[in-house]
Design a protein around this motif. Sequence first.
Motif, mmCIF file in Angstrom:
data_model
loop_
_atom_site.group_PDB
_atom_site.id
_atom_site.type_symbol
_atom_site.label_atom_id
_atom_site.label_comp_id
_atom_site.label_asym_id
_atom_site.label_seq_id
_atom_site.Cartn_x
_atom_site.Cartn_y
_atom_site.Cartn_z
ATOM 1 N N ALA A 312 0.819 -1.202 0.000
ATOM 2 C CA ALA A 312 0.000 0.000 0.000
ATOM 3 C C ALA A 312 0.857 1.257 0.000
ATOM 4 C CB ALA A 312 -0.927 -0.010 1.207
ATOM 5 N N ASP A 313 2.094 1.156 0.527
ATOM 6 C CA ASP A 313 3.062 2.252 0.468
ATOM 7 C C ASP A 313 2.545 3.538 1.118
ATOM 8 O OD1 ASP A 313 5.723 2.796 -0.257
ATOM 9 O OD2 ASP A 313 5.078 3.967 -2.003
ATOM 10 N N GLY A 314 1.886 3.399 2.271
ATOM 11 C CA GLY A 314 1.424 4.568 3.010
ATOM 12 C C GLY A 314 2.555 5.273 3.723
ATOM 13 N N ASP A 315 2.208 6.301 4.472
ATOM 14 C CA ASP A 315 3.219 7.115 5.147
ATOM 15 C C ASP A 315 4.104 6.305 6.081
ATOM 16 O OD1 ASP A 315 2.252 9.325 3.836
ATOM 17 O OD2 ASP A 315 1.022 10.036 5.516
ATOM 18 N N ASN A 316 3.547 5.271 6.695
ATOM 19 C CA ASN A 316 4.302 4.476 7.659
ATOM 20 C C ASN A 316 5.030 3.296 7.031
ATOM 21 O OD1 ASN A 316 3.484 6.060 9.892
ATOM 22 N ND2 ASN A 316 1.544 4.928 10.023
ATOM 23 N N SER A 317 4.925 3.165 5.715
ATOM 24 C CA SER A 317 5.491 1.978 5.064
ATOM 25 C C SER A 317 6.517 2.292 3.989
ATOM 26 C CB SER A 317 4.366 1.140 4.442
ATOM 27 O OG SER A 317 3.438 0.740 5.422
#
Length: 604
Positions: A312-317
Amino acid sequence: MNTRSSRHRPRQQRSNRVWAMLAALVVVLVSGMAGCSVMGGDGDGDSQTPQVAAAHDRVDERGGTLKALSLGPVLSWDPQRISARDDAAFAGRTFLRTLTAYQPSTDPRNQSRIVGDLATDAGTPNKDLTAWSFTLREGIAWEDGSPVTCEDVRYGISRTFASSVITGGSTDALAVLAVPKLPDGKPVYAGPYATGATAAAGLAAYDKVVACKGSTITFTLSSPVSDFNEMVSQPAFAPVKKSADKGKDGTYEVFSNGPYKLASPWRASTGGSWERNPHWKASTDEVRRAYPDRIDYQEGIETQTVAQQIMADGDNSREAVSLGSAPPAIQQHIVTVDALKERSVTAATGLVDYLAPNLTSPIFAKVQARQALAVATNREAYVTALGGATTGRPTSTLIPQSLPAHHDEDPLAAGNRGDADRAKVLLGQAGLSLPVPLRVVYRSSPVADKAMAALVAGWTEAGFAPTLTPLKDDYFATIGQRSAAKSYDVFWSNWAPAWASASTILPALFDSSMNISAAGPGRDYGYFTSTATNAEIQVIGAMADRTKREEAWAALDVKLLEQGAYIGLAERRALYIAGSDVRNLSANEVIGGVVELADIAVRQ
């Protein structure tokens, strides 16, 4: 996945005891590869070469925080207690330096190059390979600024002998060092925590075989060990500073001599953060580049959850990397979506599935019958059932691709899909009437059931009448019993090398002099017995030249395949994915097909 080691009877020849200890060690190491041996998913049987380096651009700048996500659990960070290959790989690239190490490379063909780490080079043996010397580099320091000394290395290795206190790690030191033995086979030295009158005598014996002279440490061995310089790349041969040793209470204690140190105590089932060791100098280290300023290691997260979060490549990843292989069902999506594929790597793990024909069975009394089974085996079907090219590759040999002894010989010309017609001819030459009953036992799981069932069609077409028996609990203990030889004709198993040499594969599995006893077959489940093979193993193990030695192991392996000693099925693969800000993502196949943390970086 092997869950326990076989017990071998004591031997008079020291060299055979060495092979026995190595066999037990590899079982422990393989047992720790939980993420590498999971069967599951669907896909094709493509045997393409793994993409061991991601497509993202490289960076050569330090900074940023890398988030390392893992299911875990880490069982120990104590050097002499580490057993799992993924834990050993993480430790060896972040906080734990050993005398030698394998050089990082994005080319799998170069990952088996052994270099000096704590030592200035890869070591110097005497003429008969019964003594090895290593000189420590200058300027290597512990996290408190004190120098790493020869005595620290000597003390660290001595802890292995404290077998009632320090448990779980490699016991190679007990097998190869020339410390005298008591009548019961135990070393006279009981480790640095022992007290009493006998403790002093034991220490004196240890001092004679592990000796320091200035910055040079010399090991005296009980028998020739040609790849001892590779053996000492394991955590069990790492230094420990005596004043920092917590003994039985030191399971998760870390006193670093590498580029990172623990920022706060490790929290089991949760993890911990690693920050820079200010006393580490890049000029003393030709193995680790240590680009991130910090590594946040989080364990206890399901591998599917890890993969989905990073995909998903979100802010935390975006700065995260998975230390465990993505589940096979997700792998197919990752490799078919360009945006995901470019931030993933697929690597061989070194773990090989194989079959061992039971030579005590009347069916396999003649070599042609064993050859027939090998020729009838459809490895591509097996890999397809495992989940396709991202989960494994067909192989006829137990020697992984990344090892110098690997070869592509197919002495029976079976191919990866098998040849039923040729198999029938061989069965006729063996004097067997068709159909030939075949009792096959294997370790059961949903996808193992599917993979083994995929082999049935080829065997049936070739003239066998196979019956599959799935076992779930205590699989290796069960097939290691004498009674199993009367119940089954073929045994499924798997194996992985302890370091980059076939010396940790072929002797452990096919030296009958150390395996087969009244108690059972040891790791030689098929009861392969050959005095010529045993003798050749001893000769090869004493070869000083690494290139010639590994070539000789390869030649011996071809002979074993010709004799139908085993049938290779598949070398397992792992797929790792990282966030979009992670750079230099690659995997190291020699140290277990794990994420290469010596070179990984985070985009600033």
